[in-house]
Motif scaffolding. Structure first.
Motif, PDB file in Angstrom:
ATOM      1  N   LEU A  56       0.816  -1.225   0.000  1.00 35.32           N
ATOM      2  CA  LEU A  56       0.000   0.000   0.000  1.00 35.32           C
ATOM      3  C   LEU A  56       0.849   1.276   0.000  1.00 35.32           C
ATOM      4  O   LEU A  56       0.685   2.120  -0.883  1.00 35.32           O
ATOM      5  N   PRO A  57       1.762   1.467   0.957  1.00 32.30           N
ATOM      6  CA  PRO A  57       2.556   2.697   0.907  1.00 32.30           C
ATOM      7  C   PRO A  57       3.496   2.740  -0.305  1.00 32.30           C
ATOM      8  O   PRO A  57       3.694   3.802  -0.898  1.00 32.30           O
ATOM      9  N   ALA A  58       4.044   1.601  -0.693  1.00 33.40           N
ATOM     10  CA  ALA A  58       4.962   1.587  -1.833  1.00 33.40           C
ATOM     11  C   ALA A  58       4.227   1.927  -3.127  1.00 33.40           C
ATOM     12  O   ALA A  58       4.761   2.650  -3.974  1.00 33.40           O
ATOM     13  N   THR A  59       3.008   1.430  -3.275  1.00 39.99           N
ATOM     14  CA  THR A  59       2.221   1.759  -4.467  1.00 39.99           C
ATOM     15  C   THR A  59       1.883   3.248  -4.489  1.00 39.99           C
ATOM     16  O   THR A  59       2.019   3.905  -5.523  1.00 39.99           O
ATOM     17  N   ALA A  60       1.451   3.784  -3.367  1.00 44.47           N
ATOM     18  CA  ALA A  60       1.110   5.212  -3.304  1.00 44.47           C
ATOM     19  C   ALA A  60       2.326   6.092  -3.623  1.00 44.47           C
ATOM     20  O   ALA A  60       2.224   7.049  -4.398  1.00 44.47           O
ATOM     21  N   LEU A  61       3.470   5.770  -3.047  1.00 40.72           N
ATOM     22  CA  LEU A  61       4.674   6.566  -3.287  1.00 40.72           C
ATOM     23  C   LEU A  61       5.163   6.424  -4.729  1.00 40.72           C
ATOM     24  O   LEU A  61       5.611   7.404  -5.338  1.00 40.72           O
TER      25      LEU A  61
END
Length: 95
Positions: A76-81
């Motif tokens: 989730l955070p890696a996709t958003a970033l």
């Protein structure tokens, strides 16, 4: 680690590095480092040099990705970033 996890780690590294070294929101942090250590210090150089900062960011992201690459805590955070970084790159071409 899968290719998808590697690409997400790459995008995350690019975005965090850009945030630290170039973004206006992190300017206060860069100024604080310069005030604390001096304009010609190694820490000040580090937070202003994308090449240098990316080494340390990549090391942290590599550990994070290798431990959590199959979980939502990574995806989730890696996709958003990564999407944030790609949108920023695309906006330069589209403007």
């Amino acid at each position: 680690m899968s290719l998808a996890a590697f690409l997400l780690a790459l995008g995350t590294t690019c975005r965090i590095t850009r945030f630290i070294t170039k973004d206006t929101l992190a300017a206060g942090f860069r100024i604080w480092v310069a005030d604390r250590f001096g304009d010609d210090s190694r820490p000040t150089y580090l937070v202003n040099c994308g090449w240098c900062t990316s080494t340390w960011v990549a090391a942290a992201i590599a550990v994070y990705a290798s431990l959590l690459h199959t979980t939502a805590w990574f995806h989730l955070p890696a996709t958003a970033l990564t999407l944030s970084y790609l949108a920023g790159v695309a906006s330069r071409w589209l403007d």
